[in-house]
Design an enzyme around this catalytic site. Structure first.
Site, PDB file in Angstrom:
ATOM      1  N   LYS A  59       0.919  -1.213  -0.124  1.00  0.00           N
ATOM      2  CA  LYS A  59       0.158   0.161  -0.040  1.00  0.00           C
ATOM      3  C   LYS A  59       0.732   1.118  -0.019  1.00  0.00           C
ATOM      4  O   LYS A  59       1.967   1.300   0.056  1.00  0.00           O
ATOM      5  CB  LYS A  59      -0.822  -0.074   1.204  1.00  0.00           C
ATOM      6  CG  LYS A  59      -1.741  -1.206   1.292  1.00  0.00           C
ATOM      7  CD  LYS A  59      -2.809  -1.105   2.407  1.00  0.00           C
ATOM      8  CE  LYS A  59      -3.831  -2.290   2.539  1.00  0.00           C
ATOM      9  NZ  LYS A  59      -4.568  -2.394   3.551  1.00  0.00           N
ATOM     10  N   TYR A  99     -12.503  -3.594  -3.518  1.00  0.00           N
ATOM     11  CA  TYR A  99     -13.067  -4.033  -2.172  1.00  0.00           C
ATOM     12  C   TYR A  99     -14.561  -4.566  -2.206  1.00  0.00           C
ATOM     13  O   TYR A  99     -14.949  -4.859  -1.016  1.00  0.00           O
ATOM     14  CB  TYR A  99     -12.800  -2.611  -1.119  1.00  0.00           C
ATOM     15  CG  TYR A  99     -11.219  -2.685  -0.542  1.00  0.00           C
ATOM     16  CD1 TYR A  99     -10.961  -3.678   0.144  1.00  0.00           C
ATOM     17  CD2 TYR A  99     -10.477  -1.706  -0.953  1.00  0.00           C
ATOM     18  CE1 TYR A  99      -9.501  -3.633   0.724  1.00  0.00           C
ATOM     19  CE2 TYR A  99      -9.257  -1.740  -0.679  1.00  0.00           C
ATOM     20  CZ  TYR A  99      -8.739  -2.767   0.274  1.00  0.00           C
ATOM     21  OH  TYR A  99      -7.406  -2.387   0.651  1.00  0.00           O
ATOM     22  N   ASN A 155      -1.655  -0.484   7.222  1.00  0.00           N
ATOM     23  CA  ASN A 155      -1.391  -1.661   7.658  1.00  0.00           C
ATOM     24  C   ASN A 155      -0.207  -2.300   6.346  1.00  0.00           C
ATOM     25  O   ASN A 155      -0.231  -3.496   6.249  1.00  0.00           O
ATOM     26  CB  ASN A 155      -2.279  -2.764   8.268  1.00  0.00           C
ATOM     27  CG  ASN A 155      -3.439  -2.760   7.104  1.00  0.00           C
ATOM     28  OD1 ASN A 155      -3.307  -2.374   5.687  1.00  0.00           O
ATOM     29  ND2 ASN A 155      -4.547  -3.337   7.748  1.00  0.00           N
ATOM     30  N   HIS A 194      -1.807  -5.136   1.378  1.00  0.00           N
ATOM     31  CA  HIS A 194      -3.010  -5.950   0.981  1.00  0.00           C
ATOM     32  C   HIS A 194      -2.746  -7.489   0.852  1.00  0.00           C
ATOM     33  O   HIS A 194      -2.029  -7.330  -0.046  1.00  0.00           O
ATOM     34  CB  HIS A 194      -3.931  -5.364  -0.131  1.00  0.00           C
ATOM     35  CG  HIS A 194      -5.141  -6.417  -0.415  1.00  0.00           C
ATOM     36  ND1 HIS A 194      -6.132  -6.736   0.172  1.00  0.00           N
ATOM     37  CD2 HIS A 194      -4.790  -7.108  -1.595  1.00  0.00           C
ATOM     38  CE1 HIS A 194      -6.878  -7.356  -0.418  1.00  0.00           C
ATOM     39  NE2 HIS A 194      -6.193  -7.835  -1.439  1.00  0.00           N
ATOM     40  N   GLU A 204      -9.323 -10.862  -7.870  1.00  0.00           N
ATOM     41  CA  GLU A 204      -8.465  -9.723  -7.602  1.00  0.00           C
ATOM     42  C   GLU A 204      -7.194  -9.779  -8.413  1.00  0.00           C
ATOM     43  O   GLU A 204      -6.770  -8.730  -9.183  1.00  0.00           O
ATOM     44  CB  GLU A 204      -7.844  -9.576  -6.098  1.00  0.00           C
ATOM     45  CG  GLU A 204      -9.060  -9.393  -5.040  1.00  0.00           C
ATOM     46  CD  GLU A 204      -8.255  -9.309  -3.748  1.00  0.00           C
ATOM     47  OE1 GLU A 204      -9.170  -9.067  -2.827  1.00  0.00           O
ATOM     48  OE2 GLU A 204      -7.299  -9.882  -3.409  1.00  0.00           O
TER      49      GLU A 204
HETATM   50  P1  GDP Z   1      -7.464  -7.295   5.423  1.00  0.00           P
HETATM   51  O1  GDP Z   1      -7.977  -8.525   4.492  1.00  0.00           O
HETATM   52  O2  GDP Z   1      -6.647  -7.930   6.478  1.00  0.00           O
HETATM   53  O3  GDP Z   1      -6.690  -6.159   4.613  1.00  0.00           O
HETATM   54  O4  GDP Z   1      -8.744  -6.582   5.924  1.00  0.00           O
HETATM   55  P2  GDP Z   1     -10.234  -6.301   5.606  1.00  0.00           P
HETATM   56  O5  GDP Z   1     -10.403  -6.924   4.025  1.00  0.00           O
HETATM   57  O6  GDP Z   1     -11.128  -6.511   6.598  1.00  0.00           O
HETATM   58  O7  GDP Z   1     -10.014  -4.634   5.289  1.00  0.00           O
HETATM   59  C1  GDP Z   1      -9.637  -4.018   4.290  1.00  0.00           C
HETATM   60  C2  GDP Z   1      -8.679  -2.896   4.750  1.00  0.00           C
HETATM   61  O8  GDP Z   1      -9.764  -1.733   5.422  1.00  0.00           O
HETATM   62  C3  GDP Z   1      -7.678  -2.907   5.839  1.00  0.00           C
HETATM   63  O9  GDP Z   1      -6.538  -3.582   5.451  1.00  0.00           O
HETATM   64  C4  GDP Z   1      -7.646  -1.728   6.360  1.00  0.00           C
HETATM   65  O10 GDP Z   1      -6.745  -0.948   5.730  1.00  0.00           O
HETATM   66  C5  GDP Z   1      -8.964  -1.212   6.446  1.00  0.00           C
HETATM   67  N1  GDP Z   1      -9.815  -1.446   7.532  1.00  0.00           N
HETATM   68  C6  GDP Z   1     -10.620  -2.735   7.855  1.00  0.00           C
HETATM   69  N2  GDP Z   1     -11.395  -2.660   8.728  1.00  0.00           N
HETATM   70  C7  GDP Z   1     -10.926  -1.231   9.198  1.00  0.00           C
HETATM   71  C8  GDP Z   1     -11.535  -0.616  10.598  1.00  0.00           C
HETATM   72  O11 GDP Z   1     -12.410  -1.107  11.347  1.00  0.00           O
HETATM   73  N3  GDP Z   1     -11.197   0.460  10.677  1.00  0.00           N
HETATM   74  C9  GDP Z   1     -10.475   1.368   9.768  1.00  0.00           C
HETATM   75  N4  GDP Z   1     -10.454   2.522  10.082  1.00  0.00           N
HETATM   76  N5  GDP Z   1      -9.948   0.660   8.669  1.00  0.00           N
HETATM   77  C10 GDP Z   1     -10.335  -0.748   8.515  1.00  0.00           C
HETATM   78 MG    MG Z   2      -9.561  -8.501   2.974  1.00  0.00          MG
END
Ligand code: GDP
Ligand code: MG
Length: 207
Positions: free
Chosen positions: A20, A60, A162, A165, A176
């Site tokens: 990212k 997403y 973080n 991805h 994807e």
């Molecule tokens: P990943 O697959 O571990 O990246 O997590 P997800 O698919 O659930 O979410 C995608 C991205 O959205 C994450 O990597 C974070 O950058 C962001 N994100 C997810 N959940 C949250 C949240 O609860 N709060 C905030 N601020 N960002 C979030």
């Molecule tokens: Mg995810």
């Protein structure tokens, strides 16, 4: 698309990783690639791009349930810590996270890569670590390189930072990969280490 890719655990399994904008800006691309290469995964696609809003929105929402599920996860993370969630409706919370993600992911260049190897999806997720850096295990990419939490990110109205991805499952990886790469950008080749990782020694049996 190669049907073998869908087979869990097969050496042709593929997954998508995106370094990212924060990872690229902090010069962590090499560190990320190093961790995936040294475990035995093979890079079969790699590029530097500035994603558009459309690309990030599509990325997403491949899973139509992502908005609601992410909202639920966000609310649960606050409840688990004994903190009042800033938004109580899962769809509203998820949509708000998506909006912040679009801003974050389009803010600068990212490195997108396809990694291939046995159990690629699960191995990459294991090395990536949990989504929220404050809870990501030590030794994982997110655990070792980021200090952030949903609480901090939500208070500032931004996506949690973080570094990378990584596709969450095989179906997500397949869709994807086809969103981020054209088939002519994926390179099929044999890596020398595959002879060690996948050799079954059947040629030596009976000798
Ligand atoms: P990943 O697959 O571990 O990246 O997590 P997800 O698919 O659930 O979410 C995608 C991205 O959205 C994450 O990597 C974070 O950058 C962001 N994100 C997810 N959940 C949250 C949240 O609860 N709060 C905030 N601020 N960002 C979030
Ligand atoms: Mg995810």
């Amino acid at each position: 698309m190669n049907t073998l890719i869908k087979e869990t655990g097969h050496r042709n399994e593929r997954t998508l990783v995106i370094v990212k904008p924060d990872g690229v800006q902090r010069g962590l691309t090499g560190e990320v690639i190093k961790r995936f290469e040294r475990v035995g995964l093979k890079i079969v696609g790699l590029k530097l791009i500035v994603p558009t809003k459309e690309m990030v929105g599509k990325h997403y929402t491949t899973d139509p349930e992502w908005i609601r599920k992410t909202g639920e996860k966000n609310i649960k993370s606050f409840v688990d810590k004994g903190v009042q969630p800033p938004i109580n409706d899962p769809v509203t919370a998820g949509q708000s996270i998506l909006n912040t993600l679009v801003a974050y992911m389009t803010s600068g260049p990212v490195i997108a890569m396809i990694l291939q190897g046995a159990n690629a999806v699960k191995i990459v997720r294991k090395l990536t670590g949990g989504t929220e850096p404050i809870l990501s295990d030590v030794g994982t990419i997110r655990g070792d390189f980021v200090i952030d939490s949903y609480e901090m990110a939500d208070a500032q109205g931004r996506a949690v930072r973080n570094v990378i991805h990584a596709s969450g499952n095989i179906d997500e990886a397949q869709s994807e990969i086809s969103q981020w790469f054209n088939s002519n950008e994926i390179v099929e080749y044999n890596a020398i280490h595959e002879q060690i990782l996948y050799r079954d020694f059947s040629d030596l049996l009976g000798k």
